[in-house]
Scaffold this motif. Structure first.
Motif, PDB file in Angstrom:
ATOM      1  N   VAL A  77       0.850  -1.195   0.000  1.00 35.25           N
ATOM      2  CA  VAL A  77       0.000   0.000   0.000  1.00 35.25           C
ATOM      3  C   VAL A  77       0.883   1.242   0.000  1.00 35.25           C
ATOM      4  CG1 VAL A  77      -1.898   1.200   1.141  1.00 35.25           C
ATOM      5  CG2 VAL A  77      -1.800  -1.291   1.186  1.00 35.25           C
ATOM      6  N   ASP A  78       1.122   1.823   1.193  1.00 31.93           N
ATOM      7  CA  ASP A  78       1.919   3.039   1.295  1.00 31.93           C
ATOM      8  C   ASP A  78       3.364   2.791   0.879  1.00 31.93           C
ATOM      9  OD1 ASP A  78       0.454   4.589   4.288  1.00 31.93           O
ATOM     10  OD2 ASP A  78      -0.407   3.880   2.391  1.00 31.93           O
ATOM     11  N   SER A  79       4.025   3.874   0.499  1.00 30.89           N
ATOM     12  CA  SER A  79       5.420   3.771   0.121  1.00 30.89           C
ATOM     13  C   SER A  79       6.197   4.963   0.667  1.00 30.89           C
ATOM     14  CB  SER A  79       5.558   3.745  -1.400  1.00 30.89           C
ATOM     15  OG  SER A  79       6.914   3.700  -1.801  1.00 30.89           O
ATOM     16  N   THR A  80       7.473   4.741   0.948  1.00 31.72           N
ATOM     17  CA  THR A  80       8.367   5.830   1.323  1.00 31.72           C
ATOM     18  C   THR A  80       9.588   5.818   0.417  1.00 31.72           C
ATOM     19  OG1 THR A  80       9.442   4.457   2.979  1.00 31.72           O
ATOM     20  CG2 THR A  80       7.671   5.899   3.728  1.00 31.72           C
ATOM     21  N   LEU A  81      10.064   7.006   0.086  1.00 28.29           N
ATOM     22  CA  LEU A  81      11.284   7.200  -0.685  1.00 28.29           C
ATOM     23  C   LEU A  81      12.242   7.994   0.189  1.00 28.29           C
ATOM     24  CD1 LEU A  81      12.775   7.087  -3.504  1.00 28.29           C
ATOM     25  CD2 LEU A  81      11.775   9.347  -3.936  1.00 28.29           C
ATOM     26  N   LYS A  82      13.469   7.496   0.327  1.00 31.60           N
ATOM     27  CA  LYS A  82      14.446   8.155   1.180  1.00 31.60           C
ATOM     28  C   LYS A  82      15.693   8.533   0.383  1.00 31.60           C
ATOM     29  CE  LYS A  82      13.003   5.613   5.313  1.00 31.60           C
ATOM     30  NZ  LYS A  82      13.400   4.668   6.390  1.00 31.60           N
ATOM     31  N   ILE A  83      16.262   9.669   0.755  1.00 31.07           N
ATOM     32  CA  ILE A  83      17.526  10.105   0.169  1.00 31.07           C
ATOM     33  C   ILE A  83      18.495  10.335   1.327  1.00 31.07           C
ATOM     34  CG2 ILE A  83      18.697  11.754  -1.328  1.00 31.07           C
ATOM     35  CD1 ILE A  83      15.975  12.618  -2.406  1.00 31.07           C
ATOM     36  N   GLN A  84      19.666   9.662   1.236  1.00 29.32           N
ATOM     37  CA  GLN A  84      20.663   9.806   2.298  1.00 29.32           C
ATOM     38  C   GLN A  84      22.042   9.431   1.772  1.00 29.32           C
ATOM     39  OE1 GLN A  84      19.979   7.255   5.689  1.00 29.32           O
ATOM     40  NE2 GLN A  84      21.445   8.332   6.970  1.00 29.32           N
ATOM     41  N   PRO A  85      22.988  10.371   1.681  1.00 27.86           N
ATOM     42  CA  PRO A  85      22.859  11.797   1.956  1.00 27.86           C
ATOM     43  C   PRO A  85      22.416  12.555   0.708  1.00 27.86           C
ATOM     44  CG  PRO A  85      25.124  11.278   1.462  1.00 27.86           C
ATOM     45  CD  PRO A  85      24.360   9.987   1.342  1.00 27.86           C
ATOM     46  N   ALA A  86      21.758  13.687   0.892  1.00 26.35           N
ATOM     47  CA  ALA A  86      21.274  14.470  -0.240  1.00 26.35           C
ATOM     48  C   ALA A  86      22.397  15.294  -0.865  1.00 26.35           C
ATOM     49  CB  ALA A  86      20.147  15.393   0.203  1.00 26.35           C
ATOM     50  N   LYS A  87      22.296  15.484  -2.184  1.00 23.94           N
ATOM     51  CA  LYS A  87      23.213  16.335  -2.919  1.00 23.94           C
ATOM     52  C   LYS A  87      22.425  17.499  -3.519  1.00 23.94           C
ATOM     53  CE  LYS A  87      26.574  12.818  -4.316  1.00 23.94           C
ATOM     54  NZ  LYS A  87      27.297  12.220  -5.477  1.00 23.94           N
ATOM     55  N   LEU A  88      23.148  18.537  -3.915  1.00 22.63           N
ATOM     56  CA  LEU A  88      22.490  19.708  -4.494  1.00 22.63           C
ATOM     57  C   LEU A  88      21.653  19.326  -5.714  1.00 22.63           C
ATOM     58  CD1 LEU A  88      25.378  22.355  -4.319  1.00 22.63           C
ATOM     59  CD2 LEU A  88      23.442  22.104  -2.763  1.00 22.63           C
ATOM     60  N   GLU A  89      22.175  18.366  -6.519  1.00 23.32           N
ATOM     61  CA  GLU A  89      21.472  17.992  -7.752  1.00 23.32           C
ATOM     62  C   GLU A  89      20.203  17.189  -7.507  1.00 23.32           C
ATOM     63  OE1 GLU A  89      24.718  17.259  -7.087  1.00 23.32           O
ATOM     64  OE2 GLU A  89      25.204  15.230  -7.780  1.00 23.32           O
ATOM     65  N   ASP A  90      19.924  16.858  -6.254  1.00 30.96           N
ATOM     66  CA  ASP A  90      18.672  16.156  -5.927  1.00 30.96           C
ATOM     67  C   ASP A  90      17.496  17.131  -5.813  1.00 30.96           C
ATOM     68  OD1 ASP A  90      20.478  14.003  -3.637  1.00 30.96           O
ATOM     69  OD2 ASP A  90      20.103  13.766  -5.788  1.00 30.96           O
ATOM     70  N   SER A  91      17.766  18.423  -5.902  1.00 41.12           N
ATOM     71  CA  SER A  91      16.682  19.406  -5.868  1.00 41.12           C
ATOM     72  C   SER A  91      15.749  19.171  -7.054  1.00 41.12           C
ATOM     73  CB  SER A  91      17.247  20.835  -5.933  1.00 41.12           C
ATOM     74  OG  SER A  91      17.998  21.131  -4.781  1.00 41.12           O
ATOM     75  N   ALA A  92      14.488  18.892  -6.758  1.00 40.95           N
ATOM     76  CA  ALA A  92      13.526  18.503  -7.789  1.00 40.95           C
ATOM     77  C   ALA A  92      12.171  18.316  -7.125  1.00 40.95           C
ATOM     78  CB  ALA A  92      13.950  17.192  -8.462  1.00 40.95           C
ATOM     79  N   VAL A  93      11.176  18.008  -7.943  1.00 40.95           N
ATOM     80  CA  VAL A  93       9.869  17.589  -7.428  1.00 40.95           C
ATOM     81  C   VAL A  93       9.813  16.067  -7.515  1.00 40.95           C
ATOM     82  CG1 VAL A  93       7.376  17.664  -7.760  1.00 40.95           C
ATOM     83  CG2 VAL A  93       8.739  19.736  -8.101  1.00 40.95           C
ATOM     84  N   TYR A  94       9.425  15.448  -6.413  1.00 41.01           N
ATOM     85  CA  TYR A  94       9.313  13.987  -6.379  1.00 41.01           C
ATOM     86  C   TYR A  94       7.828  13.638  -6.428  1.00 41.01           C
ATOM     87  CZ  TYR A  94      14.232  13.967  -5.700  1.00 41.01           C
ATOM     88  OH  TYR A  94      15.575  14.151  -5.907  1.00 41.01           O
ATOM     89  N   LEU A  95       7.471  12.944  -7.495  1.00 39.73           N
ATOM     90  CA  LEU A  95       6.077  12.613  -7.775  1.00 39.73           C
ATOM     91  C   LEU A  95       5.823  11.136  -7.523  1.00 39.73           C
ATOM     92  CD1 LEU A  95       5.861  14.485 -11.186  1.00 39.73           C
ATOM     93  CD2 LEU A  95       4.572  15.118  -9.150  1.00 39.73           C
ATOM     94  N   CYS A  96       4.728  10.869  -6.864  1.00 37.27           N
ATOM     95  CA  CYS A  96       4.264   9.498  -6.691  1.00 37.27           C
ATOM     96  C   CYS A  96       3.042   9.313  -7.588  1.00 37.27           C
ATOM     97  CB  CYS A  96       3.899   9.244  -5.241  1.00 37.27           C
ATOM     98  SG  CYS A  96       3.284   7.576  -4.918  1.00 37.27           S
ATOM     99  N   ALA A  97       2.940   8.163  -8.207  1.00 36.70           N
ATOM    100  CA  ALA A  97       1.796   7.861  -9.059  1.00 36.70           C
ATOM    101  C   ALA A  97       1.374   6.426  -8.817  1.00 36.70           C
ATOM    102  CB  ALA A  97       2.148   8.063 -10.535  1.00 36.70           C
TER     103      ALA A  97
END
Lengths: 111, 113
Positions: free
Chosen positions: B73-93
């Motif tokens: 059912v539910d989902s999680t997305l994790k980023i570790q460690p974040a970089k500057l180029e990860d700046s974006a919109v994260y869309l779930c569908a």
């Protein structure tokens, strides 16, 4: 690798001025071609799915058509509320069946 | 019918920090996608689940990104460690099946400073 190219990148129309957006694609086998509308700050909103060459779908002022190499989104007598980014995506016949998107056409309709 | 729910809507973090996004798909939809959309570009698939199994994660940067979908059912997305180029919109569908049209949430706008 699937590829989707949309043109033009941006289009400005006067209200009532009809036009077409283009989506050309390269896939090993096409399962479906999808059109989405995206407003600023929102997720894409589904518009149409086309499955085979020659197919057409209509919704209000929008009509989508499909050939073996490209799809067109025709906008008839557009209104300012049609202003948005229109995204095209393809789904191939591979097992993963992921959607591959183009970069979109940003449409602005001036009153 | 409720749509795809995502949270948070916005997140600002410093580089090297970690961040997590949450998604609740439309009820009954077996397929769940996470996309990354950089400004001015179309969405790019990161990972696709069918129920709670991974169908495609070929474009997921696995050294820093991870995702899970517990109980299908539910989902999680994790980023570790974040970089500057990860700046974006994260869309779930989500979609009813892999062949059906996908319905998107409003996205999470991530800014890494």
């Amino acid at each position: 690798e699937d590829q989707v190219t949309q043109s033009p990148e941006a289009l400005r129309l006067q209200e009532g001025e009809s036009s077409s957006l283009n989506c050309s694609y390269t896939v090993s086998g096409l399962r479906g071609l999808f059109w989405y509308r995206q407003d600023p700050g929102k997720g894409p909103e589904f518009l149409f799915t086309l499955y085979s060459a020659g197919e057409e779908k209509e919704k209000e002022r929008l009509k989508a058509t499909l050939t073996k190499k490209e799809s067109f989104l025709h906008i008839t007598a557009p209104k300012p509320e049609d202003s948005a980014t229109y995204l095209c995506a393809v789904q191939d016949t591979g097992s993963a069946r992921q959607l591959t998107f183009g970069s979109g056409t940003q449409l602005t309709v001036l009153p | 019918e409720a749509g795809v729910a995502q949270s948070p809507r916005y997140k600002i973090i410093e580089k090297r920090q970690s961040v997590a996004f949450w998604c609740n798909p439309i009820s009954g939809h077996a397929t769940l996608y996470w996309y990354q959309q950089i400004l001015g570009q179309g969405p790019k698939l990161l990972i696709q689940f069918q129920n709670n199994g991974v169908v495609d994660d070929s474009q997921l940067p696995k050294d820093r990104f991870s995702a899970e979908r517990l109980k299908g059912v539910d989902s999680t997305l994790k980023i570790q460690p974040a970089k500057l180029e990860d700046s974006a919109v994260y869309l779930c569908a989500s979609s009813y099946g892999g062949l059906a049209e996908a319905f998107f949430g409003q996205g999470t706008r991530l800014t890494v400073v």
